[in-house]
Design a protein around this motif. Sequence first.
Motif: not given
Length: 394
Positions: A85, A187, A190, A210, A212-213
Motif C-alpha cells: 500500500t 503490484d 500476491q 509486501s 507480511h504476505k
Amino acid sequence: MFKKDFPYFQNSKTVYLDNGATTQKPKSVIDSQVEYYETYCANTHRSNFGHANKATQEFEKTRVLLKEFINASKNEEIIFTKGVTESLNFIASSFAKDFKTVIISSLEHHSNITPWHMQGRSLGNGLEVVSCNDNLDFDLEHFEELLKANPNAFVSITHVSNAFGKIHDIKTIAKLAHEYGAIIMIDGAQSLAHFKVDVQDLDVDFFAISGHKTFAPTGVGAIYVKEKYLKDVKAYQTGGATIQEVDYNHSTLLDSPYKFEAGTQNIAGVIGFGKALEYLNYVKYENIESIEKNVFKFLDEELAKLPGIVFYNDTKDCIGSRSFNFEGIVHDDIGILIDKMNVAVRVGHHCAQPIMKKLGIRGTIRVSVAFYNDYVDVDKLIEALKKALSMLKD
Ligand code: PMP
C-alpha cells in the motif's frame, strides 16, 4: 511438511487458509524480532557504536538479500516501505502524479485504485481500466487500444489478483506497455509467496512488495525502482536520515535509497524480512510450486463435488487462492459457521469491490493457500463446508 517451522501451527488448532491476507511467520523470523529487541536494539544509519552498527548491518543485509531475491541490478533500486500500500501510494503521489493517463486492470486491489482517485482521476478522466472477459482474463487487445490512444501512459497492474488468484502475464504486458512509451508498475503483493520474480526478466519499471504476505513481519515491504528512474522519483516524505545538508533555507537529499526512507524505519521488521527471504531460499520455489500444485489439485477436486458451488474463473493461470460462492447462500454465513469449526478463510469483497460489482456479487469465499498447507487442511475445510451447507439448507 514445513508446518514444523511455524510456531503458529504448534500453538493453534486453526486450519489457516487465509494466506492471501497475511502469512504465518517461521520461527527464524520470530526469533530475529526477539533477538533485535533483546540484544542489539539501536537505531540504524545514525549512531556509530557497536549495536547501532550491527543494527545497520542487519538492516542493509536484507536490502542485498531482496535485491538478489528479485534479481534487481543494484542495492539502490530497493527502497523499504511499510508494504505494498505504501509502495503504490509513494510512486502514485510522486513519480506518477503528473502522468496524463494511468492505466489499471479490472482486478486491482483498492490500494491500486484509491491512490489514483485521490489525485482527482476517474474513469475516462486520467484513469483507464483494461477490461477482462467472463473468465477474468486480461484483455490484451483492449490494453493495446488504450496504450495507442494514450501514449506515454503510466500503467499500474497487479501481478496476481488477490480476489481470484488470476495471474497477469506481466512479461507480455510490460513489453507492450514499453512499445507505446508507457512506464509500468506492478503490484506484487500476491506473487513472492508462490513463485520466483525476476524484475529484469519481466522488465518492469517499478515492483511493489509486501513483507507480511511473504512470511515476514507486518509493517514492512519494498518498492523496486529501475535504476534509470531513480533520479526522477521525488521523495514523498523527507526528514531524519534522508538529508545531506540542511540550513533554514534549503536542504539537499542523499541518493537512493536513503533519500526515500525518511524517519526511523521498521528496523526489526526489515531484519525479519531478511530472515523470511533466507527461509524461502532454504525452502526453494521448486518445492513451493510442487506442494501448492498438489494441494490445489486435491482442493479443486473436492470443491467441485460440493452442491451449488459457483466459480468465477477457471483454474488455468491461477495461483494462491480459489474464490467461490454457493447458490442461494450468503458467503458471510459460511465464514461465520466454519470459523466455529476452526477453519479460517476470508469472506467478503477482498478489497476488490469494482470487480465484485462487475460480477454482480457482494463478495466470495476465498480459500488462500501457502506451501505449509496440506491435504489434512483441505479435508478439514471440506468437512466444515459440508456441515455449514447442511446447516444453512435446513
Ligand atoms: N495489493 C494486493 C493485490 C493485495 O492482496 C494486498 C493485500 N491484501 C495489497 C495490495 C496491500 O498490501 P499491504 O498489506 O502490503 O499493504
